[in-house]
Design a protein around this motif. Structure first.
Motif, PDB file in Angstrom:
ATOM      1  N   SER A 615      34.767  68.317 -89.042  1.00 40.48           N
ATOM      2  CA  SER A 615      34.470  69.000 -87.775  1.00 40.48           C
ATOM      3  C   SER A 615      33.402  68.266 -86.970  1.00 40.48           C
ATOM      4  O   SER A 615      33.264  68.474 -85.774  1.00 40.48           O
ATOM      5  N   ARG A 616      32.642  67.403 -87.663  1.00 38.86           N
ATOM      6  CA  ARG A 616      31.550  66.699 -86.975  1.00 38.86           C
ATOM      7  C   ARG A 616      31.929  65.290 -86.537  1.00 38.86           C
ATOM      8  O   ARG A 616      31.182  64.668 -85.793  1.00 38.86           O
ATOM      9  N   LEU A 617      33.079  64.780 -87.019  1.00 35.54           N
ATOM     10  CA  LEU A 617      33.393  63.365 -86.806  1.00 35.54           C
ATOM     11  C   LEU A 617      34.767  63.169 -86.173  1.00 35.54           C
ATOM     12  O   LEU A 617      35.691  63.941 -86.402  1.00 35.54           O
ATOM     13  N   PRO A 618      34.912  62.078 -85.385  1.00 33.07           N
ATOM     14  CA  PRO A 618      36.236  61.754 -84.829  1.00 33.07           C
ATOM     15  C   PRO A 618      37.079  60.971 -85.855  1.00 33.07           C
ATOM     16  O   PRO A 618      36.731  60.898 -87.017  1.00 33.07           O
ATOM     17  N   LYS A 619      38.179  60.348 -85.386  1.00 36.62           N
ATOM     18  CA  LYS A 619      39.035  59.477 -86.209  1.00 36.62           C
ATOM     19  C   LYS A 619      39.537  60.227 -87.453  1.00 36.62           C
ATOM     20  O   LYS A 619      39.367  59.795 -88.591  1.00 36.62           O
TER      21      LYS A 619
END
Length: 656
Positions: A615-619
């Motif tokens: 939930s905190r990171l893309p990709k």
């Protein structure tokens, strides 16, 4: 008439009362000619050489130490790095403020006079100037840190004020009813302590209190509201041991506090412990007047919220409520806290306060203009005694090496100076801290001593006799080595050496206290020197690439990873042979986030932490494949140590 004008006549005498009247009249009209004349005369005074020399002779007394300055710089950089990690920016506020006696009722500030005769004050702390800055700029959202000097007046005349180096960390947020800022501030100080082993040894503990609780206790003990500020000052002087118990009792007697009320007050303020342990005593206050009971309810509720958040943040220090904790009560409202330790100094145990702070948003409206609109933001801050940290690091039994330069370039002979200048320029351009030796006539022994004192590890000797080669001397771990390399390869050679050194230091720091599995499966901590035990096992390297790799490219990557982590793996295998490497194409900032995964839990808990991470990171898709591989290694195969390595940024973290 000529006789009356003569300079030999004594000046006319003026009665003292008349002089006071004239001065009072002059000072009352700051725009008048007489006032400007008087101020002009004050500023036209001559300073004698003796006064000039004595003014700062106790500060500039020839005791400057380069090592002390380097350690202070190291401490400031370490602390700043932690604040930046929390998203704070470095922000300084104006140095001077108009004199404000109300803000410093107890702590006398250092006052100065400007050219117009206006009284201004040097900062006694960094909080009040910042509160003024926030109010005047209508700031509602900001994290800042600042490391600056604060000043204390001296009793002696004509001498420099005492200087202290203070560090401030503040959070300003519009979220008024939120206790996370105070919990984060406390957590930040715990991170600072963890960075310095000498501070960890002191076993710091955290004391909490609430201004509403303390006010309720004082009102319950019969202290009138208009005398509260006086009592706060007395209590502060008592807890900081500026007053003896007899002097404290005398001061309370002066404000007409009966012996029974004083005994009742002592019973409350001497209480310290867990909140649930203090609840029975605090419940007696809930039966009092509505005003007192509402203050107690507010204090208990906010302390419970804060304690709960500290537990969620995983604070490892002992946290206790101290009903007698007093800290700058005229500035704070809400939670206040201190980090304290009991240390031995001059054959006695003393209390050392490393940091103190609290919530202070009631201070901000005092600096707002009459036309100010909008809600007052929540403000939380802490002041840290940087000087105490620097002193502790400086006096460590095992002194640390703090170097501001990695390599010293020395030209042997006048003719090689041009080459030396060219080399040092290339080193600077490559981002390597280097300096050139100005005095090339020094002996080898003098050079070595200079490097030892300055913490310089490498020396490049430039000589015409060596042609296109350079001699690189290394002083590592009390061993001296020498290598002859091409001048064109020097920058790459030094850069590689420094990368290896940083990797080794990081590896040693991260695994110095690793738990080790013994044959029965229980954990034990191993420290000290390890004996070699056979040939090191080459760990399995798993590569999760963001794009498809050919077989040859994958093999090259595996060899590169094994080579780069060779020292780290060798050290880890002194603990356990069950080590695997997971190489990924992610930036180092993302690698740090993986430390939040619960790798020693069950499958459900692991994937809950994965979901939170995602939930905190893309990709997302690539991250899922990395997390699946971590699950494979840590949960399914139960490998004790996994090295998560970024081949993009040459950075790693160890997942236990």
């Amino acid at each position: 008439m000529e006789l009356l004008k003569s300079e030999h006549l004594p000046p006319p005498q003026m009665e003292e009362s008349e002089l006071h009247e004239v001065l009072h009249h002059t000072l009352a009209n700051v725009d008048g000619k007489a006032y400007r004349t008087m101020v002009g005369q004050i500023f036209s005074q001559r300073i004698s050489p003796a006064i000039d020399y004595a003014y700062d002779s106790d500060i500039l007394k020839g005791s400057f130490s380069v090592r002390s300055a380097k350690i202070q710089q190291h401490v400031c950089e370490t602390v700043s790095r932690i604040f930046k990690r929390h998203g704070a920016i470095k922000l300084q506020t104006p140095l001077l403020m108009p004199r404000n006696k109300k803000l410093y009722e107890h702590n006398e500030a250092s006052y100065l006079m400007d050219h117009s005769g206006m009284l201004v004050m040097l900062p006694y702390d960094l909080r009040i100037p910042f509160a003024r800055f926030v109010a005047r700029n209508n700031i509602t959202n900001l994290k800042r840190y600042c490391i600056e000097r604060v000043y204390r007046p001296r009793k002696l005349d004509r001498c420099h004020p005492r200087e202290l180096l203070e560090c401030a960390f503040d959070i300003i947020t519009p979220a008024g009813n939120n206790f996370l800022p105070i919990a984060e501030t406390i957590y930040t100080i715990s991170e600072i302590i963890q960075e310095f082993p000498v501070l960890q040894e002191r076993n710091y503990s955290i004391l909490l209190n609430h201004t509403a609780l303390l006010k309720a206790i004082l009102l319950h003990c019969g202290i009138p509201e208009d005398k509260l500020n006086q009592v706060y000052i007395i209590l502060y002087d008592a807890v900081t041991e500026k007053l003896t118990k007899r002097e404290v009792e005398a001061k309370f007697c002066n404000i007409s506090l009966s012996p029974n009320s004083l005994n009742r007050l002592y019973r409350f303020i001497e209480q310290k412990g867990e909140l649930q342990d203090l609840t029975p005593m605090l419940n007696t206050l809930l039966k009092q007047k509505t005003g007192i009971s509402s203050l107690v309810k507010l204090g208990i509720k906010e302390l419970e919220e804060t304690m709960g958040l500290l537990k969620k943040l995983g604070i490892k220090f002992q946290v206790s409520i101290n009903l007698g904790l007093v800290y700058k009560m005229q500035l704070h409202n809400g939670i206040i806290f201190q980090f304290i330790a009991y240390i031995k100094r001059r054959q006695r145990i003393v209390t050392e306060i490393l940091a103190a702070g609290g919530r202070y948003d009631h201070l901000i409206p005092q600096f707002r203009g009459l036309q100010a609109v909008g809600l007052v933001p929540l403000a939380v801050g802490v002041s840290i005694a940087i000087d105490k940290i620097s002193s502790a690091v400086l006096n460590m039994e095992e002194s640390i090496t703090v170097n501001s330069c990695e390599l010293l370039v020395v030209s042997i002979g006048q003719m090689a100076k041009t080459r030396a200048i060219n080399i040092v320029q290339k080193l600077w351009a490559a981002g390597i801290a280097a300096e050139i030796m100005y005095d090339w006539s020094q002996s080898q022994e003098e050079l070595q001593e200079y490097c030892r004192c300055s913490g310089i590890t490498y020396v490049a000797l430039i000589s015409d006799k060596e042609g296109s080669h350079v001699k690189v001397k290394s002083f590592e771990k009390e061993r001296q080595t020498e290598k002859r390399i091409l001048e064109t390869d020097l920058v790459d050679h030094v850069a590689q050496k420094l990368r290896t050194k940083v990797c080794d230091e990081r590896s040693n720091r991260e695994i110095s206290d690793l738990p080790v599995q013994n044959p029965k499966g229980s954990s034990s901590n191993i420290s000290g020197v390890f004996e070699p035990h056979g040939t090191a096992v080459i760990p399995n390297v798993c590569i999760v690439a963001s794009e498809k790799l050919s077989a040859s490219a994958r093999r090259r990557c595996e060899i590169q990873v094994q080579t780069r982590l060779q020292t780290c793996i060798a050290t880890l295998q002194q603990k356990t042979n069950e080590v695997e490497i997971l190489a990924v194409d992610l930036p180092k900032e993302t690698i740090r986030h993986f430390l939040s995964l619960e790798c020693d839990a069950d499958e459900q808990t692991f994937y809950m932490t994965v979901k939170e991470l995602m939930s905190r990171l893309p990709k997302q898709k690539y991250l899922e494949s990395v997390c699946d591989e971590i699950y494979n290694i840590k949960i399914k195969k139960r490998v004790p140590l996994l090295v998560l390595y970024s081949y993009r940024d040459d950075y790693y973290k160890i997942l236990f």
